[in-house]
Design a protein around this motif. Structure first.
Motif, PDB file in Angstrom:
ATOM      1  N   LEU A  39       0.732  -1.193  -0.099  1.00 48.57           N
ATOM      2  CA  LEU A  39       0.199   0.033   0.083  1.00 48.57           C
ATOM      3  C   LEU A  39       1.375   1.331  -0.286  1.00 48.57           C
ATOM      4  N   TYR A  40       0.804   2.240  -1.198  1.00 51.34           N
ATOM      5  CA  TYR A  40       1.501   3.856  -0.789  1.00 51.34           C
ATOM      6  C   TYR A  40       0.799   4.397   0.369  1.00 51.34           C
ATOM      7  N   GLU A  41       0.854   5.450   0.320  1.00 49.95           N
ATOM      8  CA  GLU A  41       0.519   6.242   1.729  1.00 49.95           C
ATOM      9  C   GLU A  41       1.194   7.579   0.970  1.00 49.95           C
ATOM     10  N   THR A  42       1.585   7.438   0.020  1.00 51.90           N
ATOM     11  CA  THR A  42       1.462   8.913  -1.315  1.00 51.90           C
ATOM     12  C   THR A  42       2.202   8.391  -2.591  1.00 51.90           C
ATOM     13  N   ILE A  43       1.323   9.299  -3.544  1.00 54.84           N
ATOM     14  CA  ILE A  43       1.759   8.520  -5.087  1.00 54.84           C
ATOM     15  C   ILE A  43       3.205   8.159  -5.594  1.00 54.84           C
ATOM     16  N   ILE A  44       4.058   8.344  -4.575  1.00 54.63           N
ATOM     17  CA  ILE A  44       5.460   8.931  -5.220  1.00 54.63           C
ATOM     18  C   ILE A  44       5.648   7.166  -4.642  1.00 54.63           C
ATOM     19  N   GLY A  45       6.368   6.355  -4.802  1.00 49.80           N
ATOM     20  CA  GLY A  45       6.730   4.970  -4.942  1.00 49.80           C
ATOM     21  C   GLY A  45       7.663   5.282  -3.936  1.00 49.80           C
ATOM     22  N   ALA A  46       7.853   3.911  -2.565  1.00 53.37           N
ATOM     23  CA  ALA A  46       8.775   3.724  -1.836  1.00 53.37           C
ATOM     24  C   ALA A  46      10.524   2.776  -1.966  1.00 53.37           C
ATOM     25  N   LEU A  47      11.306   3.716  -2.194  1.00 52.90           N
ATOM     26  CA  LEU A  47      12.759   3.958  -1.434  1.00 52.90           C
ATOM     27  C   LEU A  47      13.259   2.715  -3.142  1.00 52.90           C
ATOM     28  N   GLU A  48      12.457   2.005  -2.492  1.00 58.22           N
ATOM     29  CA  GLU A  48      12.831   0.342  -3.069  1.00 58.22           C
ATOM     30  C   GLU A  48      12.439  -0.285  -4.442  1.00 58.22           C
ATOM     31  N   ASP A  49      11.345   0.614  -4.917  1.00 56.74           N
ATOM     32  CA  ASP A  49      10.246   0.196  -5.741  1.00 56.74           C
ATOM     33  C   ASP A  49      11.583   1.804  -7.335  1.00 56.74           C
ATOM     34  N   LYS A  50      11.438   2.693  -6.173  1.00 62.47           N
ATOM     35  CA  LYS A  50      12.181   3.518  -7.298  1.00 62.47           C
ATOM     36  C   LYS A  50      13.847   2.814  -7.480  1.00 62.47           C
ATOM     37  N   ILE A  51      14.415   1.809  -6.717  1.00 62.09           N
ATOM     38  CA  ILE A  51      15.710   1.570  -7.275  1.00 62.09           C
ATOM     39  C   ILE A  51      15.097   0.158  -8.594  1.00 62.09           C
ATOM     40  N   VAL A  52      14.416  -0.697  -8.777  1.00 63.33           N
ATOM     41  CA  VAL A  52      13.391  -1.286  -9.783  1.00 63.33           C
ATOM     42  C   VAL A  52      12.807  -1.113 -10.794  1.00 63.33           C
ATOM     43  N   GLN A  53      12.482   0.477 -10.548  1.00 62.28           N
ATOM     44  CA  GLN A  53      12.457   0.954 -11.521  1.00 62.28           C
ATOM     45  C   GLN A  53      13.075   1.923 -12.290  1.00 62.28           C
ATOM     46  N   GLN A  54      14.198   2.039 -11.900  1.00 63.04           N
ATOM     47  CA  GLN A  54      15.609   2.541 -12.502  1.00 63.04           C
ATOM     48  C   GLN A  54      16.092   1.376 -13.360  1.00 63.04           C
ATOM     49  N   ALA A  55      16.474   0.564 -12.654  1.00 62.16           N
ATOM     50  CA  ALA A  55      16.983  -1.067 -13.203  1.00 62.16           C
ATOM     51  C   ALA A  55      16.284  -0.940 -14.307  1.00 62.16           C
ATOM     52  N   VAL A  56      14.104  -1.089 -14.677  1.00 65.42           N
ATOM     53  CA  VAL A  56      14.402  -1.948 -15.622  1.00 65.42           C
ATOM     54  C   VAL A  56      14.473  -0.450 -16.529  1.00 65.42           C
ATOM     55  N   VAL A  57      14.195   0.543 -16.382  1.00 65.92           N
ATOM     56  CA  VAL A  57      14.390   2.033 -17.037  1.00 65.92           C
ATOM     57  C   VAL A  57      15.461   1.818 -18.065  1.00 65.92           C
ATOM     58  N   THR A  58      17.016   1.432 -17.456  1.00 63.51           N
ATOM     59  CA  THR A  58      17.966   1.280 -17.731  1.00 63.51           C
ATOM     60  C   THR A  58      18.269   0.340 -19.205  1.00 63.51           C
ATOM     61  N   VAL A  59      17.028  -0.978 -18.305  1.00 65.39           N
ATOM     62  CA  VAL A  59      17.107  -2.197 -19.558  1.00 65.39           C
ATOM     63  C   VAL A  59      15.970  -1.664 -20.634  1.00 65.39           C
ATOM     64  N   LEU A  60      14.786  -1.021 -20.712  1.00 68.16           N
ATOM     65  CA  LEU A  60      14.577  -0.594 -21.734  1.00 68.16           C
ATOM     66  C   LEU A  60      14.815   0.529 -22.632  1.00 68.16           C
ATOM     67  N   THR A  61      15.971   2.136 -22.109  1.00 67.97           N
ATOM     68  CA  THR A  61      16.153   2.982 -22.446  1.00 67.97           C
ATOM     69  C   THR A  61      16.112   2.545 -24.230  1.00 67.97           C
ATOM     70  N   PRO A  62      17.618   1.319 -23.733  1.00 68.52           N
ATOM     71  CA  PRO A  62      17.900   1.532 -25.320  1.00 68.52           C
ATOM     72  C   PRO A  62      17.153   0.846 -26.491  1.00 68.52           C
ATOM     73  N   ILE A  63      16.353  -0.134 -26.252  1.00 65.57           N
ATOM     74  CA  ILE A  63      15.144  -0.881 -26.631  1.00 65.57           C
ATOM     75  C   ILE A  63      14.075   0.294 -27.889  1.00 65.57           C
ATOM     76  N   TYR A  64      13.575   0.942 -26.658  1.00 66.34           N
ATOM     77  CA  TYR A  64      12.993   1.906 -27.718  1.00 66.34           C
ATOM     78  C   TYR A  64      13.238   3.080 -28.150  1.00 66.34           C
ATOM     79  N   GLU A  65      15.002   3.396 -27.547  1.00 69.45           N
ATOM     80  CA  GLU A  65      15.777   4.517 -27.835  1.00 69.45           C
ATOM     81  C   GLU A  65      15.868   4.426 -29.476  1.00 69.45           C
ATOM     82  N   SER A  66      15.906   3.369 -29.617  1.00 70.03           N
ATOM     83  CA  SER A  66      16.346   2.370 -32.096  1.00 70.03           C
ATOM     84  C   SER A  66      14.975   2.724 -32.141  1.00 70.03           C
ATOM     85  N   GLU A  67      14.186   3.022 -31.717  1.00 66.11           N
ATOM     86  CA  GLU A  67      12.524   2.746 -32.299  1.00 66.11           C
ATOM     87  C   GLU A  67      11.854   4.193 -32.063  1.00 66.11           C
TER      88      GLU A  67
END
Length: 347
Positions: free
Chosen positions: A2-30
């Motif tokens: 459960l989120y107390e605010t719309i800003i994600g918890a620190l753990e989620d931010k770390i995982v989100q950054q990892a996903v962004v790092t993986v997905l960005t090169p894929i979409y940058e080519s498109e």
């Protein structure tokens, strides 16, 4: 979770950054070349340069200044997931993204589910927004330009703000109608108050004069007001870009309020703070042709500082000579910090 605010918890931010790092090169080519927002190696000034060069070199007579109403709050999750699934097959990544989209918020002890929109403040939100608009707007607009436009057409998009230039009025009217229909299919809507079609470009002033109309209207994009002007040397068309007056007044007001709060701080300390603030403002706004407006900004900031200094005590007012020395020491002088659009855009 459960989120107390719309800003994600620190753990989620770390995982989100990892996903962004993986997905960005894929979409940058498109992703297409006219998309500039939230992409590595791209920024607002490149988008501004693209608009300037397009208007000055293409047969642009009409501009569509398009703004999507509450875009980040209206992205439809089902469509977004379908777009992502079109390119990404890893179910673990897909499950994480859907989890972030539907995490919801807690209000008064009750969890409110979220069916639309991207999570505000989330690391992954800018990439998700670009993916959504890539499929909903970019690919469609590129196809429209190649297949339906009868004359020249330019497209520049920065996040949910877009500027498009057209050679003919018929093209811009048809594109706007088609765009509204396209957006409606994906839960989006243009902001009627901010979306405008205006006669603008190299020949706009001449065309409007023949019709007995006033000079071409202006439009705002990424903090600058764009104006149809003329070169002093030969009278040829020149696109002028000035800091938006409304935003500049708001910045000056905020600085003056901060100076009042700092009124009793040591003068050198306030001076160093003010130098950083003014220099940061100039770093973004000091484009060719904007020097006069920025000099006015510097003068207004200086007046606000003088007013604060003169309220410090009753032992006499700050003299002009002493204050001028402070201004010369701490306030950066205005000079152009960006190249002409053609120079940077060509590179």
């Amino acid at each position: 979770m459960l989120y107390e605010t719309i800003i994600g918890a620190l753990e989620d931010k770390i995982v989100q950054q990892a996903v962004v790092t993986v997905l960005t090169p894929i979409y940058e080519s498109e992703f297409l070349g006219f998309s500039y927002g939230f992409r590595p190696g791209r920024n607002q000034h490149q988008a501004l340069d693209a608009v300037a060069v397009g208007i000055q070199t293409k047969r642009v007579n009409w501009v569509l200044d398009a703004d999507i109403k509450a875009f980040f709050d209206t992205v439809e999750h089902d469509w977004l997931m379908r777009f992502i699934e079109h390119r990404i097959g890893d179910k673990r990544v897909l499950r994480l993204i859907r989890k972030w989209l539907t995490a919801g918020v807690v209000e008064n002890g009750h969890k409110a589910d979220v069916q639309v929109g991207t999570p505000q403040g989330a690391v992954i939100s800018p990439l998700l927004a670009n993916i959504y608009l890539h499929y909903v707007f970019d690919l469609w607009a590129q196809r429209w330009r190649l297949r339906l436009a009868k004359g020249d057409m330019i497209i520049v998009r920065y996040a949910d703000d877009s500027v498009l230039g057209f050679e003919s009025k018929k093209d811009v009217d048809q594109f706007l109608d088609d765009l509204k229909e396209r957006f409606a299919k994906f839960g989006l809507m243009l902001n009627a108050e901010k979306t405008r079609v205006l006669q603008f470009g190299r020949f706009a002033a001449q065309a409007r004069a023949k019709q007995g109309l006033p000079k071409p209207p202006t439009f705002d994009f990424l903090g600058f007001t764009h104006i149809c002007g003329k070169r002093r040397s030969n009278g040829w068309f020149q696109l002028k870009r000035l800091t938006m007056a409304k935003r500049m007044r708001a910045s000056i007001k905020a600085i003056r309020q901060a100076l009042q709060r700092r009124m009793h701080d040591p003068v050198p300390e306030t001076g160093r703070w003010l130098r950083r603030v003014v220099q940061g403002y100039l770093n973004y706004h000091a484009v060719p042709g904007n020097v006069d407006r920025l000099n006015n900004f510097r003068k207004d900031v200086a007046r606000g500082w003088l007013h604060a200094l003169r309220r410090r005590g009753q032992r006499g007012k700050m003299s002009w000579a002493r204050f001028r020395a402070l201004v010369d020491r701490y306030l950066p002088r205005v000079r152009v910090l960006h190249p002409h659009p053609q120079e940077r855009f060509a590179s």
